[in-house]
Design an enzyme around this catalytic site. Structure first.
Site, PDB file in Angstrom:
ATOM      1  N   TYR B  38      -2.012  -1.930 -15.013  1.00  0.00           N
ATOM      2  CA  TYR B  38      -0.867  -1.060 -14.939  1.00  0.00           C
ATOM      3  C   TYR B  38      -1.766   0.254 -14.563  1.00  0.00           C
ATOM      4  CZ  TYR B  38       3.931  -1.827 -15.159  1.00  0.00           C
ATOM      5  OH  TYR B  38       5.283  -2.216 -14.808  1.00  0.00           O
ATOM      6  N   ARG B 225       1.367   4.885  -2.408  1.00  0.00           N
ATOM      7  CA  ARG B 225       0.868   4.156  -3.078  1.00  0.00           C
ATOM      8  C   ARG B 225       1.016   2.611  -2.900  1.00  0.00           C
ATOM      9  NH1 ARG B 225       4.912   2.011  -7.118  1.00  0.00           N
ATOM     10  NH2 ARG B 225       3.146   1.441  -8.456  1.00  0.00           N
ATOM     11  N   GLU B 267       4.231  -3.338  -0.627  1.00  0.00           N
ATOM     12  CA  GLU B 267       4.989  -2.099  -0.141  1.00  0.00           C
ATOM     13  C   GLU B 267       3.928  -0.796  -0.080  1.00  0.00           C
ATOM     14  OE1 GLU B 267       9.306  -3.223  -2.400  1.00  0.00           O
ATOM     15  OE2 GLU B 267       8.065  -1.497  -3.125  1.00  0.00           O
ATOM     16  N   TYR B 318       9.717  -9.822 -14.959  1.00  0.00           N
ATOM     17  CA  TYR B 318      10.236  -8.753 -14.035  1.00  0.00           C
ATOM     18  C   TYR B 318      10.192  -9.052 -12.657  1.00  0.00           C
ATOM     19  CZ  TYR B 318      10.856  -4.098 -11.934  1.00  0.00           C
ATOM     20  OH  TYR B 318      10.948  -3.013 -11.377  1.00  0.00           O
TER      21      TYR B 318
END
Lengths: 314, 349
Positions: B38, B225, B267, B318
């Protein structure tokens, strides 16, 4: 500072004995500036003796006019060189470095009424509020306290002085308690002026149980320069002087030291480096309190030195 | 740049979407290292980026432009609530229209042109065959509201965030190809509210740091990002509103069909300060690739396998991968073994 462009002084005017109004246009013909949001400022690079002075000035012209920017500059009694140069040396035709507009003092568009309080030259950010408040049909009032500055001398403000939108105070001060207590619910108050005035308005609002979210004051995103210092990249055997207006990361890159970086804004953690000696002035949002206190690492993209030198594990 | 014919590719029904070899080559593979970590992987959107890459221009357009705008129109026709502009965001919508027209015309002059004299503007979109004269800022001079008008001509989803009280609010946007989130649901929420469901990152202080950074973005300093998840079939619109259409697809994945049906969904998220309104444009350009195509690159194949092995369980849940991740891993492992064998054969030959 990145994102500098060139601007030419197209006109110089005198608002008062101590305040000059400059009109800036793009240095190259056919170019235009970007439109900006009300409350924006630019940073102007003013060449001085041996160094360039970089000062932040609010844009006072209409935000949708991208053909020119206007600023107003007060001659500071204890000038670092910038305002003094603008008043004594800068002339029409000069080309200066200028940053893109930045904004840390936006109108709160959900406010039901906008109450602006200005002290002297603090009127400047509000001059770019007025056309947009008018365009949106917003409800507003502006109070200016100044001994020598007359709002009517700003072309941006003259009509509003005549129509009563702007109230002026000379020697007396506005009665803040009375002013705030007669505001409708949902009013936001904006302050730009000396620290004493900012504090007084915050105190008056707090005394009337206003939420602090309804009280705003001007903060400049002036490039945060610091003291120059020396950085030593021990493993590379490189010693580099970090200038007051460049970052440690930029200085390392300039001298060819290999580093990794990503956001260049003190959040991602990529450029974190071990600090072997010296005291860091931490300006990042990445390290936790314990890491900061340990003085064993630093984020060179934004942080600087408190000591004369920093020794890095690079 | 080559464009596929408008109706050639479908992101629903028979799923005729396909990537060319060129699109596979420029696919934004999102994993910089073998282990999943992360991080706040935000960096300056420095222009021009690498020639031919997805970050060469301010706004990326590729061979799927016509198919994606057609899909967007289809979704909007069936659900107009995918486009939303709160009244205080009207100036931001105009800001965005001007921004898109300026950059599309500048970066893709063969496909778009934008001329203006003061506020009198003329826009041509040769790809969609559109031509429009209008007055900047005057809603009555466009056939529909400004965000609706320009959003239908943009490849990628659009959110316009209002900034106030040191926070960002989801107050406008056009979201037709979301990865399991909804504009109508998130509308009006603050940054930490709409990130509420994301596991682990809150505890790590990631959102707190990111918000501070995003609020400091100024005109002329865009950032970007990459974000990723997985989707079954090349389905752009995997929104909660249409869950009944796609939710059960997750149960259809086997180690035999994973290569064809499972798509990595990446994305390119771009954040740009709009100059007049100070709204923050949050652009979400989605790239889809099935695992068959992705694994034509052996480096990507082995890294994907390693990354998926190190995903924390909370993230698997998730991202909605729980049900079919074992099939994907098995498919990748089989393929990895096969590629390894063929490489060994080549070396011994």
């Amino acid at each position: 500072m990145s994102r500098f462009m060139k601007a030419r002084i197209a006109a110089v005017g005198q608002i008062s004995t101590t305040v000059r109004r400059l009109t800036l246009v793009p240095a190259e013909s056919g170019q235009s500036f970007t439109p900006f949001s009300p409350g924006s400022h630019i940073v102007l690079g003013i060449p001085g003796e041996g160094r360039t002075c970089r000062n932040a000035y609010s844009l006072i012209s209409a935000p949708d006019d991208s053909s020119q920017y206007c600023i107003a500059v007060r001659r500071q009694p204890l000038s670092r060189g910038g305002s003094e140069a603008i008043h004594s040396r800068i002339k029409v035709g000069d080309v200066l470095e200028m940053s893109a507009p930045a904004n840390l003092f936006l109108p709160q568009w959900q406010a039901r009424h906008h109450l602006m309080l200005a002290g002297g030259i603090g009127i400047t950010p509000f001059l770019s509020y007025l056309p947009e408040l008018e365009r949106r049909g917003a409800s507003w009032e502006l109070h200016l306290r100044s001994q020598d500055l007359d709002a009517v001398r700003f072309p941006e403000a003259a009509a509003h002085v005549a129509s009563g939108g702007i109230t002026q105070y000379r020697l007396e001060r506005p009665n803040l308690a009375a002013l705030l207590s007669r505001q409708p619910a949902g009013t936001h108050v904006y302050i730009c002026g000396p620290q004493g005035m900012i504090d007084a308005v915050h105190a008056a609002a707090a005394a009337l149980h206003w939420s602090s979210a309804r009280v705003h004051h001007e903060v400049f995103a002036a490039p945060a320069p610091g003291m120059p210092f020396t950085a030593v990249a021990r493993n590379s055997g490189v010693e580099v002087a970090v200038e007051a207006d460049e970052s440690l990361l930029e200085a390392l890159e300039r001298s060819g030291v290999e580093t990794t970086s990503l956001c260049r804004g003190g959040v991602c953690g990529q450029c974190r480096v071990e600090l072997l000696d010296g005291e860091a002035e931490h300006r990042d949002a990445f390290l936790n309190d314990q890491e900061r206190a340990s003085q064993r690492c630093i984020m060179p993209c934004v942080s600087r030195a408190r000591s004369a030198s920093l020794v890095l594990d690079l | 740049m080559q464009f596929a014919p408008r109706d050639d590719q479908a992101f629903h029904g028979q799923f005729t979407f396909k990537n060319s070899a060129h699109a596979i080559k420029r696919f934004p593979f999102p994993f910089p290292e073998d282990e999943y970590r992360y991080s706040v992987n935000i960096e300056p959107h420095a222009l021009p980026g690498k020639s031919g890459s997805i970050t060469e221009h301010m706004l990326d357009i590729d061979e799927h432009y016509l198919s994606e705008t057609a899909e967007r129109a289809r979704v909007l026709d069936s659900d107009p609530k995918r486009c939303l502009v709160m009244p205080h965001m009207q100036p931001a919508a105009w800001d965005f229209l001007e921004f898109v027209m300026t950059y599309y015309a500048r970066d893709y002059p063969e496909s778009f042109s934008f001329e203006r004299q003061g506020d009198d503007c003329h826009w041509r979109n040769h790809l969609l065959g559109l031509e429009q004269s209008f007055r900047m800022g005057d809603d009555t001079t466009l056939p529909m509201a400004p965000l609706d008008y320009i959003g239908r001509q943009v490849q990628g989803d659009i959110a316009l965030l209002d900034q106030r009280d040191g926070d960002l609010f989801m107050d406008a946007g056009m979201i037709t190809c979301p990865a399991d989130w909804s504009l109508a649901f998130d509308a009006g929420m603050s940054f930490s509210q709409w990130h509420g469901p994301v596991p682990l990152a809150h505890e790590m202080g990631i959102f707190e740091r990111a918000l501070k950074y995003l609020c400091a973005i100024q005109v002329g300093g865009p950032v970007h990002r990459l974000n990723w998840t997985m989707t079954i079939h090349p389905r752009m619109d995997s929104s909660p509103e249409t869950f009944s259409e796609w939710g059960s697809d997750r149960a259809t994945i086997t180690p035999d069909n994973a290569g064809r049906d499972v798509h990595l969904r990446v994305e390119l998220q771009t954040l740009v300060r709009m100059p007049r309104s100070h709204a923050l444009f949050f652009g979400i350009r989605t790239y889809l690739i099935n695992l068959d195509d992705l694994c034509t690159n052996p480096v990507w194949q082995s890294r994907l396998l390693k990354v998926l092995h190190t995903l924390p369980p909370e993230l698997i849940e998730y991202k909605g991968l729980t049900r079919y991740l074992p099939s994907v891993l098995e498919w990748l492992e089989r393929r990895e073994a096969g590629v390894g064998a063929s490489q060994a054969e080549k070396q011994s030959a």
